[in-house]
Design a protein around this motif. Sequence first.
Motif, PDB file in Angstrom:
ATOM      1  N   ASN A 168       0.832  -1.217   0.000  1.00  0.00           N
ATOM      2  CA  ASN A 168       0.000   0.000   0.000  1.00  0.00           C
ATOM      3  C   ASN A 168       0.858   1.254   0.000  1.00  0.00           C
ATOM      4  O   ASN A 168       0.542   2.247  -0.668  1.00  0.00           O
ATOM      5  N   ALA A 169       1.979   1.195   0.729  1.00  0.00           N
ATOM      6  CA  ALA A 169       2.850   2.360   0.798  1.00  0.00           C
ATOM      7  C   ALA A 169       3.461   2.676  -0.565  1.00  0.00           C
ATOM      8  O   ALA A 169       3.460   3.834  -1.007  1.00  0.00           O
ATOM      9  N   ILE A 170       3.969   1.649  -1.222  1.00  0.00           N
ATOM     10  CA  ILE A 170       4.614   1.871  -2.527  1.00  0.00           C
ATOM     11  C   ILE A 170       3.576   2.216  -3.586  1.00  0.00           C
ATOM     12  O   ILE A 170       3.801   3.079  -4.438  1.00  0.00           O
ATOM     13  N   ASP A 171       2.420   1.535  -3.519  1.00  0.00           N
ATOM     14  CA  ASP A 171       1.341   1.834  -4.464  1.00  0.00           C
ATOM     15  C   ASP A 171       0.883   3.281  -4.350  1.00  0.00           C
ATOM     16  O   ASP A 171       0.409   3.870  -5.323  1.00  0.00           O
ATOM     17  N   GLY A 172       1.023   3.845  -3.161  1.00  0.00           N
ATOM     18  CA  GLY A 172       0.514   5.191  -2.925  1.00  0.00           C
ATOM     19  C   GLY A 172       1.546   6.290  -3.061  1.00  0.00           C
ATOM     20  O   GLY A 172       1.303   7.424  -2.641  1.00  0.00           O
ATOM     21  N   PHE A 173       2.720   5.971  -3.650  1.00  0.00           N
ATOM     22  CA  PHE A 173       3.753   7.000  -3.806  1.00  0.00           C
ATOM     23  C   PHE A 173       3.187   8.226  -4.530  1.00  0.00           C
ATOM     24  O   PHE A 173       2.548   8.104  -5.584  1.00  0.00           O
ATOM     25  N   SER A 174       3.447   9.399  -3.967  1.00  0.00           N
ATOM     26  CA  SER A 174       2.995  10.639  -4.599  1.00  0.00           C
ATOM     27  C   SER A 174       4.148  11.445  -5.177  1.00  0.00           C
ATOM     28  O   SER A 174       3.929  12.358  -5.971  1.00  0.00           O
ATOM     29  N   SER A 175       5.378  11.104  -4.771  1.00  0.00           N
ATOM     30  CA  SER A 175       6.524  11.913  -5.211  1.00  0.00           C
ATOM     31  C   SER A 175       7.656  11.065  -5.792  1.00  0.00           C
ATOM     32  O   SER A 175       8.803  11.491  -5.817  1.00  0.00           O
ATOM     33  N   PHE A 176       7.324   9.850  -6.237  1.00  0.00           N
ATOM     34  CA  PHE A 176       8.344   8.996  -6.853  1.00  0.00           C
ATOM     35  C   PHE A 176       7.666   8.173  -7.929  1.00  0.00           C
ATOM     36  O   PHE A 176       6.782   7.350  -7.648  1.00  0.00           O
ATOM     37  N   ASN A 177       8.069   8.390  -9.186  1.00  0.00           N
ATOM     38  CA  ASN A 177       7.453   7.695 -10.311  1.00  0.00           C
ATOM     39  C   ASN A 177       8.108   6.340 -10.530  1.00  0.00           C
ATOM     40  O   ASN A 177       9.278   6.266 -10.901  1.00  0.00           O
ATOM     41  N   ILE A 178       7.384   5.264 -10.251  1.00  0.00           N
ATOM     42  CA  ILE A 178       7.891   3.920 -10.515  1.00  0.00           C
ATOM     43  C   ILE A 178       7.277   3.413 -11.814  1.00  0.00           C
ATOM     44  O   ILE A 178       6.345   4.008 -12.355  1.00  0.00           O
ATOM     45  N   ASP A 179       7.801   2.309 -12.311  1.00  0.00           N
ATOM     46  CA  ASP A 179       7.238   1.698 -13.518  1.00  0.00           C
ATOM     47  C   ASP A 179       6.021   0.880 -13.111  1.00  0.00           C
ATOM     48  O   ASP A 179       6.145  -0.184 -12.505  1.00  0.00           O
ATOM     49  N   ASP A 180       4.847   1.393 -13.435  1.00  0.00           N
ATOM     50  CA  ASP A 180       3.610   0.746 -12.977  1.00  0.00           C
ATOM     51  C   ASP A 180       3.455  -0.659 -13.530  1.00  0.00           C
ATOM     52  O   ASP A 180       2.959  -1.554 -12.833  1.00  0.00           O
ATOM     53  N   SER A 181       3.864  -0.888 -14.785  1.00  0.00           N
ATOM     54  CA  SER A 181       3.670  -2.212 -15.385  1.00  0.00           C
ATOM     55  C   SER A 181       4.544  -3.255 -14.690  1.00  0.00           C
ATOM     56  O   SER A 181       4.105  -4.378 -14.426  1.00  0.00           O
ATOM     57  N   ILE A 182       5.807  -2.889 -14.381  1.00  0.00           N
ATOM     58  CA  ILE A 182       6.691  -3.823 -13.686  1.00  0.00           C
ATOM     59  C   ILE A 182       6.206  -4.041 -12.262  1.00  0.00           C
ATOM     60  O   ILE A 182       6.150  -5.175 -11.777  1.00  0.00           O
ATOM     61  N   PHE A 183       5.827  -2.951 -11.578  1.00  0.00           N
ATOM     62  CA  PHE A 183       5.381  -3.102 -10.190  1.00  0.00           C
ATOM     63  C   PHE A 183       4.110  -3.939 -10.111  1.00  0.00           C
ATOM     64  O   PHE A 183       3.962  -4.802  -9.236  1.00  0.00           O
ATOM     65  N   SER A 184       3.200  -3.740 -11.031  1.00  0.00           N
ATOM     66  CA  SER A 184       1.952  -4.507 -11.029  1.00  0.00           C
ATOM     67  C   SER A 184       2.223  -5.997 -11.200  1.00  0.00           C
ATOM     68  O   SER A 184       1.597  -6.838 -10.543  1.00  0.00           O
ATOM     69  N   ALA A 185       3.186  -6.337 -12.059  1.00  0.00           N
ATOM     70  CA  ALA A 185       3.489  -7.741 -12.326  1.00  0.00           C
ATOM     71  C   ALA A 185       4.306  -8.383 -11.219  1.00  0.00           C
ATOM     72  O   ALA A 185       4.259  -9.608 -11.031  1.00  0.00           O
ATOM     73  N   HIS A 186       5.045  -7.588 -10.465  1.00  0.00           N
ATOM     74  CA  HIS A 186       6.001  -8.152  -9.504  1.00  0.00           C
ATOM     75  C   HIS A 186       5.823  -7.628  -8.086  1.00  0.00           C
ATOM     76  O   HIS A 186       6.715  -7.802  -7.256  1.00  0.00           O
TER      77      HIS A 186
END
Length: 534
Positions: free
Chosen positions: A141-159
Amino acid sequence: MRKSLVICVLGILLINTCPASAEMIVSGISGKTLSADISVSPDMDENFASVAVMPYNSDESNIKIENDTIKNTFYITKETDENGKLNMTFSLPDDFENGQYCVISYDNGKKFISRIGIADESFDGDLVSVNASNSVSEMKNAIDGFSSFNIDDSIFSAHKDSICSYVFDRKPSEGYTRESFIKEYFIAEALSRYIDKEVSFYEFLTEYCAYWSIDYKNTFGTLSDKGFDEAGKLFAAKADGIDGDIDKVLLDIFKIAEIKACKSADELSATYLENAVLRNVDLTKYNLLSDYDKESLFLEMLSKISEADTIEKIDNVFLSIAERLSSPAQNETSGGGSSNKVSSGVSINAQIPNLEIPKTEFSDVAGHWAQEFIKTLSDMGVINGFDDKTFKPDNTITRAEFTKIACKMFNISGNVSCSFSDVKTSDWYYESVCSAYSAGIVSGYDNLFYPNGFITREDAAVIVNRILKLKSSEKVLFKDADDISDYSINAVGALAENGILSGYSDNTFKPKGYITRAEVTALIIRASKINTNK
């Protein structure tokens, strides 16, 4: 001549003349400061290297252009040294947003990516949520809710399950700092993508190289193709269960692969000893050996480390051989054989079996596949065992021992004079070696016979077929037939066609592998049946 490396970003920055050969490794990152090691092919015409950094997954269709500049994209060019090499350190602009970025290079149009993450104090709010997580679910939940750090959503969703589990398990008691969190996040991402076969071992090492403490260029980057393949196999076996310092895992794998990739005793000696000194391996027994036995040790070691998957197992092989060779009275039979071409040119200080031991039931052959062959030859007085009533069926056998067995089984005797400088009249094998040589069954090399050297499977086949004089009528069908030496191809084929020898379950013959004492008993008995029927 001037050398040039162009590292290009997007179609907009792509320079038409890309390098023939380029290599760039991100060697470190601290905040928004990056270091990159660059090598340029010596055939390039310019001596400038360029580096570009851009947001992850940017392309011409989604880049942001503000005030006539590409947002969050950085480009720098510097001059290389006369060898086309450059260590470049540079800082990204302060206005770069937090998130994932790529350092991208092109080699003949092929894109190479190094992934990095940057974050300033504006990320601290998201970091509070990360450090407050008390479970993997809360970490998600913490990483999913990042507001100031752009992660790769496709990689994060899969892994996300494996990434968050890894990051949560390694959260320090005092909590993550910005840099320590980013490092563990990218390591978790790299491992999960590798395990799911999204990236190769090479991509795993190079795309995420900014987060390994090991120096890629001077470790995995120095391995031969064989060594790198070996490293890949070792890592594949460990990747799913890494629990601890991944840098240590990678460094251990490199050391193992470097040693196992050696192709000769000399190469193994130089590589292993340098490594062993650094690890404080006890070299006392090794240092007691003669130069002859030291060379013998590494030849034997080459054949015994093929399945080793830890540096400790390799050390144990080294130490056990050194112990045996430094204590001649305790030596056990090692390998060897005879042929019209010496395979190794190195002899092994092997134990001379007690040829006067009375026939008895050996304590270590019950249930062995060669039990009946061993019993038959023992009852005939052709073979003997050791003082401890063992036969050691899976040990290798020397050239002298194999020659003695062949002479006894096929009644080869007569001339007991030969001029090999390493075969003395006082040696227990003198008569059999000289008789076999006079009969054209064995030969030496540069006036040496190497009586205590290992015998390979193909060399054993040559000796037996010189006795049987069989011809091969078909192409050798073993999967590794190309590895069989020209001088032995007819012998291997002829014995295989006549059912005297066989390969392994994977249809290989392993011609350069050392034949075992058990395999010798089967070979000799099968050959004797053919000889009897001639």
